[in-house]
Design a protein around this motif. Structure first.
Motif, short mmCIF file in Angstrom:
data_model
loop_
_atom_site.label_atom_id
_atom_site.label_comp_id
_atom_site.label_asym_id
_atom_site.label_seq_id
_atom_site.Cartn_x
_atom_site.Cartn_y
_atom_site.Cartn_z
N UNK A 15 0.85 -1.20 0.00
CA UNK A 15 0.00 0.00 0.00
C UNK A 15 0.88 1.24 0.00
N UNK A 16 0.63 2.15 -0.91
CA UNK A 16 1.44 3.36 -1.06
C UNK A 16 0.59 4.60 -0.84
N UNK A 17 1.07 5.48 0.02
CA UNK A 17 0.36 6.74 0.27
C UNK A 17 0.66 7.72 -0.86
N UNK A 18 -0.39 8.26 -1.45
CA UNK A 18 -0.26 9.18 -2.57
C UNK A 18 -0.36 10.65 -2.15
N UNK A 19 -1.17 10.89 -1.12
CA UNK A 19 -1.30 12.27 -0.64
C UNK A 19 -1.90 12.28 0.76
N UNK A 20 -1.77 13.42 1.41
CA UNK A 20 -2.36 13.60 2.73
C UNK A 20 -3.73 14.24 2.61
N UNK A 21 -4.60 13.89 3.54
CA UNK A 21 -5.89 14.56 3.64
C UNK A 21 -5.73 15.69 4.66
N UNK A 27 -5.25 15.07 8.48
CA UNK A 27 -6.32 14.26 9.09
C UNK A 27 -6.58 12.98 8.29
N UNK A 28 -5.51 12.44 7.71
CA UNK A 28 -5.66 11.17 7.01
C UNK A 28 -4.78 11.09 5.79
N UNK A 42 -8.35 7.19 3.75
CA UNK A 42 -8.31 6.73 5.13
C UNK A 42 -8.21 7.94 6.04
N UNK A 43 -9.25 8.22 6.78
CA UNK A 43 -9.24 9.37 7.69
C UNK A 43 -8.61 8.97 9.02
N UNK A 44 -7.95 9.92 9.64
CA UNK A 44 -7.30 9.67 10.93
C UNK A 44 -7.10 10.97 11.67
#
Length: 390
Positions: free
Chosen positions: A121-127, A134-135, A147-149
């Protein structure tokens, strides 16, 4: 999906952060870009006893290769001296690990504590919302997922993409990164309880070479170079010609040696391990520092969620705590790393000639001053780096 904490990176920093956040009762997701946690190996695999105290786990024979009792230091001349126990700055009694097993086992411990894990799984951008992280938006097995966090912990290694996405300064200069190469070799006839460190401009320009025993004739042989005309693998291949041994694995990578980032947090974000530059600048060791900072990040995340405050002001607690724990050590190490980089081969030869065959703990100040009266720049190293108990 919604979690209290998303941890990006499934190696030591990520698994430790996840473990202690989950132990604190949080809903945690750990994301790993590779399909298997623990590979490829990214270090020489030695650590101290303190690492396991921090993790609150008992060392397991599953991943312990050999006990380490001290270090043999070799000068370019071939002379060497032995430092036993915890008397050499940055080198302490401990173990050489099988990191492929250890890293995965730590992730397993985190999962047992309640952490969800997504591999490949690769993160493409931040929320972001109102300037707060926040994710994450990630790609998992070809599908894009949001994915919210409440908090994101970046443990994604050297040149952290996550920290950079958050606007933190992460760029290392070329001269601040050691280029490293390491073979795992079979057929090595060496002392199984002592690390070896070799210095010399022809061996490892600007850095050093290590031989870390793993037992049963197996050892990691690697080196790091800085601003070398030739590659790390070139120097390593040249060195190993002297051994009648067979390589069974090769790993190549970089180690940040400029010290930690100026700021390792922002609203909704903390940065851990290599991503934060929490590696010892003098010897490149990072396991103990990473698990210490990872634990702090996990525990601060628990406090922040409980207090419903994930602001930059609150998460500054993480930086305050880890700098209190290891900040002065990193500053001292960086200072001596710069001194070591400027030493000539003759300096290492003089040190080895003086220390060869001696018990480092019993050397008197007078004998140091007498022998090194023509080398005043080496006196500071002997008194401060070699932690002499006078």
């Amino acid at each position: 999906m919604k979690y209290d904490v998303v941890v990006v990176g499934g190696r030591l920093g990520g698994s430790t952060s996840s473990l202690f956040a989950s132990k604190g009762g949080l809903d945690v997701l750990m994301i790993e870009k590779r399909q298997e946690i623990g590979t490829p190996v990214q270090c020489a695999e030695a650590t101290t006893n303190e690492t396991f105290n921090i993790l609150e786990i008992e060392p397991s024979p599953k991943y312990l290769c050999t006990d380490i009792k001290g270090v043999d230091f070799y000068a370019p001349s071939g002379k060497h001296f032995r430092v036993k126990g915890n008397n050499m700055y940055g080198f302490m009694e401990g173990y050489v690990l099988e990191r492929k097993i250890f890293d995965k086992q730590l992730a397993i411990e985190s999962a047992k504590a309640g952490t969800d894990i997504m591999v490949k799984t690769t993160v493409k951008e931040l929320i972001r919302k109102d300037g707060n992280v926040c994710g994450v938006v990630a790609k998992h097995l070809g599908k894009t997922v949001e994915i919210k966090a409440d908090i994101v912990i970046a443990a994604d290694g050297l040149e952290s993409n996550i920290a950079r996405m958050a606007g933190l300064k992460t760029v290392n200069k070329t001269e601040d990164i050691a280029s490293c190469a390491q073979y795992e070799m079979v057929g090595m006839d060496i002392d199984p309880n002592y690390l070896q460190i070799h210095h010399g401009a022809k061996i490892a320009p600007g850095g050093y070479l290590w031989i870390f025993p793993k037992g049963d004739g197996v050892a990691n042989i690697g080196l790091g170079v800085i601003n070398s005309k030739e590659t790390a693998i070139y120097h390593l291949n040249k060195f190993i010609k002297k051994f009648d041994a067979t390589p069974v694995e090769l790993n190549i990578g970089g180690v940040p040696l400029a010290g930690p980032m100026e700021k390792t947090y922002s609203s909704g974000l903390m940065v851990v391990g290599d991503a934060a530059g929490q590696v010892d600048p003098m010897n490149g060791a990072g396991i103990q520092n990473t698990v210490k900072c990872g634990r702090i990040a996990g525990e601060v995340a628990v406090e922040a969620i409980e207090n419903e405050d994930t602001s930059s002001k609150y998460l500054k607690k993480y930086e305050d705590q880890w700098r209190s724990a290891i900040g002065k050590t990193l500053e001292t190490s960086l200072r001596y790393q710069k001194i070591f980089q400027n030493l000539k081969d003759d300096d290492f030869n003089v040190l080895a000639e003086f220390l060869e065959g001696k018990n480092v703990e019993s050397i008197s100040k007078l004998s140091i001053l007498k022998f090194l009266k023509n080398y005043p720049h080496l006196i500071t190293l002997l008194f401060n780096v070699f932690i002499l108990k006078q």
